[in-house]
Write an enzyme that holds these catalytic residues in place. Structure first.
Site, PDB file in Angstrom:
ATOM      1  N   LYS A 128      37.057  41.957  51.196  1.00  0.00           N
ATOM      2  CA  LYS A 128      37.947  40.823  51.492  1.00  0.00           C
ATOM      3  C   LYS A 128      39.180  41.310  52.260  1.00  0.00           C
ATOM      4  CE  LYS A 128      36.295  38.158  47.555  1.00  0.00           C
ATOM      5  NZ  LYS A 128      36.422  37.791  46.145  1.00  0.00           N
ATOM      6  N   GLN A 172      40.311  38.180  41.199  1.00  0.00           N
ATOM      7  CA  GLN A 172      38.892  38.543  41.227  1.00  0.00           C
ATOM      8  C   GLN A 172      38.291  38.396  39.824  1.00  0.00           C
ATOM      9  OE1 GLN A 172      37.146  39.194  43.981  1.00  0.00           O
ATOM     10  NE2 GLN A 172      35.246  39.572  42.857  1.00  0.00           N
ATOM     11  N   ASP A 195      40.453  30.004  46.121  1.00  0.00           N
ATOM     12  CA  ASP A 195      39.127  30.120  45.489  1.00  0.00           C
ATOM     13  C   ASP A 195      38.599  28.750  45.065  1.00  0.00           C
ATOM     14  OD1 ASP A 195      37.642  32.421  45.223  1.00  0.00           O
ATOM     15  OD2 ASP A 195      38.951  33.279  43.690  1.00  0.00           O
TER      16      ASP A 195
END
Ligand code: GUN
Length: 368
Positions: A128, A172, A195
């Site tokens: 990422k 994460q 997200d």
């Protein structure tokens, strides 16, 4: 990528043979019989790169290029090239970032919080970060040890919430088991929830007439692939295999928003094969290697395989290889289009994260 399993399945892989150590998966595996029908092909799905859907507008379909079910045989199956689409999306994002920087001097910023030392999570975060750099997004990375406290994570989230240079915050997953995932995801301010995991975003995704600020990246990538390959969704039967918060559940909501009739197959479904075989569109996101066999697939169906499962492979220098949730060798004989693993959905997840970060930076700065 989002649904990839944490541990490598220890199994000797013979094409799509069932994992000997995974009794639960074996329950799903059907025998392949002579009933397997093959359809003759007339039209293969076309990738239409001139229809950028994520970044700019939604195109209208031209009837000549719409993919419908019952169009495939092995020779004509279309391999949906996620790498290529992701590159196109990233090029579009790059151009938009340059335009924004040149006009208002704003560079999008993405903060990533990684807790613990899981190798797979570290790899995802590294990828990422690399993708951000390439796209011109500034990344801010926090790596905390496994034994960090929830309060420490919440403090970083709070700081990033207040930081005007940061337009997106990603924690994460999975988090270490001593942490309350719900509490932590709830702490990310909804305007920076790139997200799309904040309960408010998911709630708005689920409600008719409401618009979420962000759509979760992997399911958004799946739909983007369908759009860019002109797969008609409206009025079609879709099956989502798996009901995770990260992929399966939001993918089912998204398909429903696109006017598909959606079924969800999960670990307690008694007849997964039967339900799957009715679907024009299959999104498999269960994390079980080769679970969906050729006999599960309706001829001409379009398959989006989210699984990224490492399986033992002595012939590979790395000792393993990656396979999807769908038995590719069997599926290509029945489906009209399919994503490969790797190179299908995986590259799209990161592209959609960049897209959400750009979207956030534009919205926060009221940049059209
Ligand atoms: N872990 C696996 N996939 C994802 C994802 O898409 N986002 C986050 N935050 N964590 C993940």
């Amino acid at each position: 990528m989002a649904s990839s399993p944490i541990t490598m399945m220890k199994m000797k892989l013979n094409n799509c043979s069932p994992p000997s150590t995974a009794a639960a998966a074996a329950r799903f595996l059907p025998l392949l019989g002579p009933h397997q029908i093959r359809f003759r092909s007339s039209v293969a799905p076309l990738y239409n790169p001139s229809f950028p859907r994520t970044i700019i507008t939604r195109p209208t379909f031209s009837s000549s290029s719409i993919i419908t079910a019952a169009m495939a045989n092995e020779a004509s199956v279309k391999v949906i090239d996620g790498k290529k689409v992701a590159k196109d999306v990233r090029d579009e994002i790059n151009a938009e970032i340059t335009r924004m920087k040149d006009s208002i001097g704003v560079v999008p910023g993405l903060a990533v919080i990684l807790v613990g030392d899981r190798k797979d999570s570290a790899t995802y975060v590294r990828n990422k970060k690399k993708a951000c750099e390439t796209a011109g997004i500034k990344s801010y990375e926090v790596c905390l040890p496994e034994n960090s406290t929830e309060e420490e994570v919440l403090k970083y989230i709070s700081d990033f919430n207040d930081d005007p240079m940061v337009h997106g915050i990603l924690v994460q997953l999975p988090l270490p088991s001593h942490m309350d995932e719900e509490k932590i995801l709830h702490a990310v301010c909804i305007e920076k929830d790139v997200d799309g995991f904040h309960p408010l975003n998911i709630g708005q995704l689920a409600m008719r007439g409401r618009e979420p600020l962000f759509i979760p990246c992997t399911p958004k990538g799946c739909i983007e692939l369908l759009h860019r390959y002109n797969v008609e969704i409206k009025g079609k039967k879709a099956v989502v295999i798996g009901r995770s918060n990260i992929v399966g559940m939001p993918a089912a909501l998204l398909l429903q928003r696109e006017d598909a009739t959606v079924s969800i197959v999960h670990s307690r479904t008694t007849n997964p094969e039967e339900i799957t075989r009715e679907a024009d569109i299959i999104i498999a996101a269960v994390g079980k290697p080769n679970m969906v066999r050729g006999s599960w697939i309706k001829p001409g169906a379009v398959i989006i395989d989210v699984g990224i499962n490492p399986v033992e492979d002595a012939t590979n220098p790395r000792g393993y290889r990656l396979v999807g949730d769908v038995c590719y060798e069997e599926a290509i004989k029945v489906a009209s289009a399919i994503t490969p693993v790797p190179g299908g959905v995986g590259p799209m997840t990161i592209a959609m994260l960049l897209s959400n970060t750009l979207l956030s930076a534009k919205r926060i700065n009221n940049f059209k």
